[in-house]
Scaffold this motif. Structure first.
Motif, PDB file in Angstrom:
ATOM      1  N   ASP A   1      21.435 -29.504 -61.270  1.00  0.00           N
ATOM      2  CA  ASP A   1      21.488 -29.655 -62.293  1.00  0.00           C
ATOM      3  C   ASP A   1      20.773 -30.639 -62.518  1.00  0.00           C
ATOM      4  O   ASP A   1      21.075 -31.840 -63.059  1.00  0.00           O
ATOM      5  CB  ASP A   1      23.500 -29.675 -62.497  1.00  0.00           C
ATOM      6  CG  ASP A   1      23.488 -30.247 -64.306  1.00  0.00           C
ATOM      7  OD1 ASP A   1      24.958 -30.224 -64.229  1.00  0.00           O
ATOM      8  OD2 ASP A   1      22.521 -30.631 -65.041  1.00  0.00           O
ATOM      9  N   THR A   2      19.640 -30.810 -63.558  1.00  0.00           N
ATOM     10  CA  THR A   2      18.716 -31.639 -64.455  1.00  0.00           C
ATOM     11  C   THR A   2      18.950 -32.561 -65.349  1.00  0.00           C
ATOM     12  O   THR A   2      18.943 -33.461 -65.039  1.00  0.00           O
ATOM     13  CB  THR A   2      17.252 -31.039 -64.851  1.00  0.00           C
ATOM     14  OG1 THR A   2      17.685 -30.471 -65.604  1.00  0.00           O
ATOM     15  CG2 THR A   2      17.344 -30.902 -63.499  1.00  0.00           C
ATOM     16  N   LYS A   3      20.536 -31.794 -66.501  1.00  0.00           N
ATOM     17  CA  LYS A   3      21.034 -32.647 -67.230  1.00  0.00           C
ATOM     18  C   LYS A   3      21.761 -34.120 -66.688  1.00  0.00           C
ATOM     19  O   LYS A   3      22.022 -34.525 -67.018  1.00  0.00           O
ATOM     20  CB  LYS A   3      21.411 -31.468 -68.028  1.00  0.00           C
ATOM     21  CG  LYS A   3      21.089 -30.668 -68.454  1.00  0.00           C
ATOM     22  CD  LYS A   3      21.607 -29.658 -70.248  1.00  0.00           C
ATOM     23  CE  LYS A   3      20.860 -29.249 -70.996  1.00  0.00           C
ATOM     24  NZ  LYS A   3      20.779 -27.886 -70.817  1.00  0.00           N
ATOM     25  N   ALA A   4      21.803 -32.589 -65.519  1.00  0.00           N
ATOM     26  CA  ALA A   4      23.779 -34.155 -64.830  1.00  0.00           C
ATOM     27  C   ALA A   4      22.670 -35.630 -63.625  1.00  0.00           C
ATOM     28  O   ALA A   4      23.480 -36.220 -63.220  1.00  0.00           O
ATOM     29  CB  ALA A   4      24.956 -33.518 -64.188  1.00  0.00           C
ATOM     30  N   ARG A   5      21.549 -34.219 -63.581  1.00  0.00           N
ATOM     31  CA  ARG A   5      21.082 -35.155 -62.166  1.00  0.00           C
ATOM     32  C   ARG A   5      21.468 -35.120 -61.002  1.00  0.00           C
ATOM     33  O   ARG A   5      21.937 -36.064 -59.853  1.00  0.00           O
ATOM     34  CB  ARG A   5      20.662 -36.784 -62.645  1.00  0.00           C
ATOM     35  CG  ARG A   5      19.817 -36.917 -63.672  1.00  0.00           C
ATOM     36  CD  ARG A   5      18.977 -38.559 -64.225  1.00  0.00           C
ATOM     37  NE  ARG A   5      18.210 -37.714 -65.520  1.00  0.00           N
ATOM     38  CZ  ARG A   5      17.819 -39.711 -66.222  1.00  0.00           C
ATOM     39  NH1 ARG A   5      17.642 -40.517 -65.500  1.00  0.00           N
ATOM     40  NH2 ARG A   5      17.358 -39.186 -67.478  1.00  0.00           N
ATOM     41  N   LEU A   6      22.407 -34.046 -60.618  1.00  0.00           N
ATOM     42  CA  LEU A   6      22.915 -33.980 -59.571  1.00  0.00           C
ATOM     43  C   LEU A   6      22.369 -32.223 -58.821  1.00  0.00           C
ATOM     44  O   LEU A   6      21.793 -31.645 -59.986  1.00  0.00           O
ATOM     45  CB  LEU A   6      24.419 -33.819 -59.628  1.00  0.00           C
ATOM     46  CG  LEU A   6      25.296 -33.236 -59.012  1.00  0.00           C
ATOM     47  CD1 LEU A   6      25.387 -33.955 -58.207  1.00  0.00           C
ATOM     48  CD2 LEU A   6      26.621 -32.100 -59.522  1.00  0.00           C
ATOM     49  N   SER A   7      22.335 -32.263 -57.541  1.00  0.00           N
ATOM     50  CA  SER A   7      22.259 -31.558 -56.663  1.00  0.00           C
ATOM     51  C   SER A   7      22.761 -30.992 -55.830  1.00  0.00           C
ATOM     52  O   SER A   7      24.072 -32.686 -55.371  1.00  0.00           O
ATOM     53  CB  SER A   7      20.821 -31.444 -55.957  1.00  0.00           C
ATOM     54  OG  SER A   7      20.355 -30.169 -55.041  1.00  0.00           O
ATOM     55  N   THR A   8      23.118 -30.197 -55.233  1.00  0.00           N
ATOM     56  CA  THR A   8      24.125 -30.105 -54.303  1.00  0.00           C
ATOM     57  C   THR A   8      24.000 -29.423 -53.582  1.00  0.00           C
ATOM     58  O   THR A   8      23.182 -27.937 -53.667  1.00  0.00           O
ATOM     59  CB  THR A   8      26.040 -29.777 -54.699  1.00  0.00           C
ATOM     60  OG1 THR A   8      25.577 -28.098 -55.550  1.00  0.00           O
ATOM     61  CG2 THR A   8      26.484 -30.148 -56.238  1.00  0.00           C
ATOM     62  N   LEU A   9      24.384 -29.121 -51.741  1.00  0.00           N
ATOM     63  CA  LEU A   9      23.965 -28.456 -50.979  1.00  0.00           C
ATOM     64  C   LEU A   9      25.765 -28.005 -50.713  1.00  0.00           C
ATOM     65  O   LEU A   9      26.034 -28.304 -49.938  1.00  0.00           O
ATOM     66  CB  LEU A   9      22.995 -29.443 -49.588  1.00  0.00           C
ATOM     67  CG  LEU A   9      22.763 -28.383 -48.881  1.00  0.00           C
ATOM     68  CD1 LEU A   9      22.120 -27.122 -48.897  1.00  0.00           C
ATOM     69  CD2 LEU A   9      22.485 -29.123 -47.768  1.00  0.00           C
ATOM     70  N   HIS A  10      25.868 -26.780 -50.328  1.00  0.00           N
ATOM     71  CA  HIS A  10      27.223 -26.292 -50.041  1.00  0.00           C
ATOM     72  C   HIS A  10      27.164 -25.083 -48.902  1.00  0.00           C
ATOM     73  O   HIS A  10      26.028 -24.657 -48.802  1.00  0.00           O
ATOM     74  CB  HIS A  10      27.747 -25.298 -51.283  1.00  0.00           C
ATOM     75  CG  HIS A  10      28.788 -24.582 -50.673  1.00  0.00           C
ATOM     76  ND1 HIS A  10      30.146 -25.855 -51.125  1.00  0.00           N
ATOM     77  CD2 HIS A  10      29.706 -23.603 -50.329  1.00  0.00           C
ATOM     78  CE1 HIS A  10      30.981 -25.101 -50.644  1.00  0.00           C
ATOM     79  NE2 HIS A  10      30.895 -23.757 -50.492  1.00  0.00           N
ATOM     80  N   ILE A  11      28.141 -25.998 -47.852  1.00  0.00           N
ATOM     81  CA  ILE A  11      28.125 -25.876 -46.454  1.00  0.00           C
ATOM     82  C   ILE A  11      29.485 -24.148 -46.580  1.00  0.00           C
ATOM     83  O   ILE A  11      30.286 -24.280 -46.741  1.00  0.00           O
ATOM     84  CB  ILE A  11      27.998 -26.543 -45.514  1.00  0.00           C
ATOM     85  CG1 ILE A  11      27.079 -27.672 -45.631  1.00  0.00           C
ATOM     86  CG2 ILE A  11      28.300 -25.407 -44.367  1.00  0.00           C
ATOM     87  CD1 ILE A  11      27.767 -28.560 -45.001  1.00  0.00           C
ATOM     88  N   THR A  12      28.967 -23.147 -45.841  1.00  0.00           N
ATOM     89  CA  THR A  12      29.764 -22.069 -46.395  1.00  0.00           C
ATOM     90  C   THR A  12      30.742 -21.538 -44.559  1.00  0.00           C
ATOM     91  O   THR A  12      29.339 -21.432 -43.777  1.00  0.00           O
ATOM     92  CB  THR A  12      29.373 -21.050 -46.795  1.00  0.00           C
ATOM     93  OG1 THR A  12      29.583 -21.010 -47.985  1.00  0.00           O
ATOM     94  CG2 THR A  12      31.170 -19.766 -46.703  1.00  0.00           C
ATOM     95  N   ALA A  13      31.048 -21.933 -44.553  1.00  0.00           N
ATOM     96  CA  ALA A  13      32.033 -21.118 -43.310  1.00  0.00           C
ATOM     97  C   ALA A  13      31.073 -21.818 -41.984  1.00  0.00           C
ATOM     98  O   ALA A  13      30.301 -20.882 -41.051  1.00  0.00           O
ATOM     99  CB  ALA A  13      32.104 -19.952 -43.350  1.00  0.00           C
TER     100      ALA A  13
END
Lengths: 114, 111
Positions: free
Chosen positions: B66-78
């Motif tokens: 999300d460049t507007k929020a200057r945020l990246s996420t790395l989601h880990i599933t199971a």
């Protein structure tokens, strides 16, 4: 077929000595970098060369001198080594011709200064 | 000062659980990268995110930007034990060759 290679892998030396680390990439990239990773795993860029021209020179002591004889090679020479120079040094390369400018890292050189 | 902040710095989780690592950056970046580093090893590229809203998935890992929020996420599933490693995000400041790395998130997945 190693993409980015570094020599040596380990380097143990005494304070005050001078040492060099060599890096070579066979990816045809035009930009190469040196990073330092300290004991807390923090990665900081030191230098970058694009087509043999120095383009990034961070606030690094002038005991560190990079040299790029050609686009595929980037060496790092360190004079008068100090205890605080102990770290892992990574070489990386990227291509300005790629949209993603993805960096590819070498295996690292673990430098220990005694 | 240009900064990239990750949180949490350390994450210990049980196998099978989900979790998200956050990466906040301070510049007008046009590239966001995620890397994995195993102990004593080099950095392995996981994802490259090039535009606002970009989402990429590989196995149990999914990254978004999300460049507007200057945020990246790395989601880990199971999560599985093999995902135990240190994960770094990095941004490349627009118009430069400079990559700034986050502090890293050390992930330990407990069996």
């Amino acid at each position: 077929d190693t993409a980015v290679s570094q020599t040596p892998k380990y380097l143990v030396t005494q304070m005050g000595n001078d040492k060099s680390i060599k890096c070579e990439q066979n990816l045809g990239h035009d930009t190469m970098y040196w990073y330092k990773q300290d004991s807390k795993k923090f990665l900081k860029i030191m230098f970058s060369y694009n087509n043999k021209e120095l383009i990034i020179n961070e606030t690094v002591p002038n005991r560190f001198s990079p040299k790029s004889p050609d686009k595929a090679h980037l060496n790092l020479h360190i004079n008068s080594l100090e205890l605080g120079d102990s770290a892992v040094y990574f070489c990386a390369s990227s291509s300005t011709g790629r949209l993603d400018n993805e960096q590819f890292f070498g295996p690292g050189t673990r430098l220990t200064v005694l | 000062e240009l900064k990239v902040e990750q949180n949490p710095l350390f994450l210990s989780m049980q196998e099978g659980k989900n979790y998200t690592i956050y990466c906040n950056y301070s510049t007008t970046s046009d590239r966001l990268y995620w890397y994995r580093q195993d102990p004593g090893k080099s950095l392995e590229s996981l994802f490259v995110l090039l535009s606002n809203g970009a989402v990429k998935q590989e196995g149990r890992l999914m990254a978004s930007l999300d460049t507007k929020a200057r945020l990246s996420t790395l989601h880990i599933t199971a999560a599985v034990h093999d995902l135990s490693a240190t994960y770094f995000c990095a941004e490349r400041t627009s118009g430069t060759y400079k990559y700034i790395f986050g502090t890293g998130t050390r992930l330990k997945v407990l069996a």
